[in-house]
Design an enzyme around this catalytic site. Structure first.
Site, PDB file in Angstrom:
ATOM      1  N   GLU A 196      -7.008   5.139   7.550  1.00  0.00           N
ATOM      2  CA  GLU A 196      -6.707   6.550   7.243  1.00  0.00           C
ATOM      3  C   GLU A 196      -7.887   7.196   6.513  1.00  0.00           C
ATOM      4  OE1 GLU A 196      -2.979   5.769   5.342  1.00  0.00           O
ATOM      5  OE2 GLU A 196      -2.091   5.293   7.290  1.00  0.00           O
ATOM      6  N   SER A 207       3.130  -1.919  10.218  1.00  0.00           N
ATOM      7  CA  SER A 207       4.584  -1.994  10.413  1.00  0.00           C
ATOM      8  C   SER A 207       5.168  -3.377  10.132  1.00  0.00           C
ATOM      9  CB  SER A 207       4.964  -1.514  11.810  1.00  0.00           C
ATOM     10  OG  SER A 207       4.545  -0.176  12.012  1.00  0.00           O
ATOM     11  N   GLU A 257      -5.748  -4.431  10.482  1.00  0.00           N
ATOM     12  CA  GLU A 257      -4.726  -3.413  10.662  1.00  0.00           C
ATOM     13  C   GLU A 257      -4.990  -2.653  11.956  1.00  0.00           C
ATOM     14  OE1 GLU A 257      -2.733  -2.425   6.697  1.00  0.00           O
ATOM     15  OE2 GLU A 257      -4.387  -1.032   6.929  1.00  0.00           O
ATOM     16  N   HIS A 282      -9.663   1.719   4.470  1.00  0.00           N
ATOM     17  CA  HIS A 282      -8.430   1.844   5.256  1.00  0.00           C
ATOM     18  C   HIS A 282      -8.669   2.810   6.420  1.00  0.00           C
ATOM     19  CE1 HIS A 282      -4.333   2.862   6.345  1.00  0.00           C
ATOM     20  NE2 HIS A 282      -3.959   1.762   5.743  1.00  0.00           N
ATOM     21  N   GLY A 288       2.225   2.557  10.651  1.00  0.00           N
ATOM     22  CA  GLY A 288       3.208   3.631  10.479  1.00  0.00           C
ATOM     23  C   GLY A 288       3.872   4.058  11.769  1.00  0.00           C
ATOM     24  N   ASN A 304       0.869  -1.177   0.000  1.00  0.00           N
ATOM     25  CA  ASN A 304       0.000   0.000   0.000  1.00  0.00           C
ATOM     26  C   ASN A 304       0.904   1.224   0.000  1.00  0.00           C
ATOM     27  OD1 ASN A 304      -1.796   2.047   0.485  1.00  0.00           O
ATOM     28  ND2 ASN A 304      -2.316   1.409   2.579  1.00  0.00           N
ATOM     29  N   LYS A 327       0.184   4.269  -0.363  1.00  0.00           N
ATOM     30  CA  LYS A 327      -0.453   5.489   0.180  1.00  0.00           C
ATOM     31  C   LYS A 327      -0.188   6.683  -0.748  1.00  0.00           C
ATOM     32  CE  LYS A 327      -0.192   3.390   4.673  1.00  0.00           C
ATOM     33  NZ  LYS A 327      -0.174   3.521   6.108  1.00  0.00           N
TER      34      LYS A 327
HETATM   35  P1  PGA Z   1       2.606   0.450   7.550  1.00  0.00           P
HETATM   36  O1  PGA Z   1       1.177   0.662   6.840  1.00  0.00           O
HETATM   37  O2  PGA Z   1       3.152  -0.854   7.030  1.00  0.00           O
HETATM   38  O3  PGA Z   1       3.426   1.643   7.108  1.00  0.00           O
HETATM   39  O4  PGA Z   1       2.377   0.408   9.010  1.00  0.00           O
HETATM   40  C1  PGA Z   1       0.297  -0.400   6.650  1.00  0.00           C
HETATM   41  C2  PGA Z   1      -0.993   0.116   6.088  1.00  0.00           C
HETATM   42  O5  PGA Z   1      -1.483   1.153   6.569  1.00  0.00           O
HETATM   43  O6  PGA Z   1      -1.575  -0.487   5.166  1.00  0.00           O
END
Ligand code: PGA
Length: 255
Positions: free
Chosen positions: A98, A214, A168, A96, A174, A9, A11
């Site tokens: 976010e 992460s 998630e 997601h 992140g 992903n 982003k």
């Molecule tokens: P990350 O993001 O691996 O940077 O924690 C995962 C995601 O939000 O899909």
């Protein structure tokens, strides 16, 4: 019988030029992928064309990070499922955290997007997961169950087999913090039991449940080694060809 799915992903990173560079690096490192592992990258909309072009004769698939739930029309700034399918996408991330947090996505709109994705033969990767506060107050299992139940409302027994769930935990996205393999397995098992309740055991056993938050080369082996962890949705580490290809190799070794 479930194949591991390693999904990147990106982003809001990598316009077409950076996408080309990242994909060149990835193709160089992973010109062939084990047939038991699926690999996917989800670039921003403007880089999807570039990704489809670069990955044309590779085993790496392309997905999007969102879609609108209407077919077309006066929705300035939105992208439809048919546009994504026409552009060469096979998957689309839906709901997601976010998007839920910053763009007003609700369980209801997530459900509408899931239906639209399925209509266009895009496999929806439905994201669910709790905040730290919710986990601390022991609400995480109930919350995830509600998110899944709402997201899959009126999804048929046939279509459910094309759905991917991504667990998630928000506190691990992140942040560099990861759910422990035990925490991930425990939640994934819970998700599979929710799917069994909503559908049946046979279907639940076939559905891919990814872990996201992460994931990186240093923890991928342990996480992907869990019985109910069927792959990863990877943010940060998917922006580096070396790290992403290392995670793919780890999945190949486990497959
Ligand atoms: P990350 O993001 O691996 O940077 O924690 C995962 C995601 O939000 O899909």
């Amino acid at each position: 019988m479930r194949r591991l799915l390693i999904a990147g992903n990106w982003k809001m990173n990598c316009g077409p030029y950076d996408a080309a560079e990242l994909l060149e690096g990835l193709i160089e490192k992973k010109s062939e992928i084990d047939e038991n592992v699926d690999v996917l990258v989800c670039p921003p909309f403007v880089s999807i064309g570039m990704a489809v072009k670069y990955l044309y004769d590779t085993d790496i698939q392309v997905g999007a990070q969102n879609l609108h739930f209407e077919e077309n029309g006066a929705y300035t700034g939105e992208i439809s499922g048919s546009m994504l399918a026409e552009s060469g996408c096979n998957y689309v991330i839906v709901g997601h955290s976010e998007r839920r947090q910053y763009f007003g996505e609700t369980d209801k709109t997530v459900n509408k997007r899931v239906h639209k994705a399925l209509e266009h033969k895009l496999a929806p990767i439905v994201c669910v997961g709790e905040s730290l506060e919710q986990r601390k107050s022991d609400k995480h299992f109930g919350l995830v169950k509600n998110q899944i139940t709402a997201a899959l409302h009126e999804v048929s027994e046939k279509d459910i087999l094309d759905v991917v769930i991504a667990y998630e935990p928000i506190w691990a996205i992140g942040t560099g913090e990861t759910a422990s393999p035990e925490q991930a397995q425990e939640m994934h098992e819970h998700i599979r039991s929710v799917l069994t309740e909503l559908y049946d055991e046979d279907s639940a056993e076939q559905i891919n449940i990814l872990y996201g938050g992460s994931m990186k080369p240093g923890n991928a082996n342990e996480l992907l080694g869990q019985k109910d962890v069927d792959g990863g949705l990877i943010g940060g580490a998917s922006l580096d060809a070396e790290s992403f290809s290392e995670i793919i190799t780890i999945a190949e070794d486990l497959a």
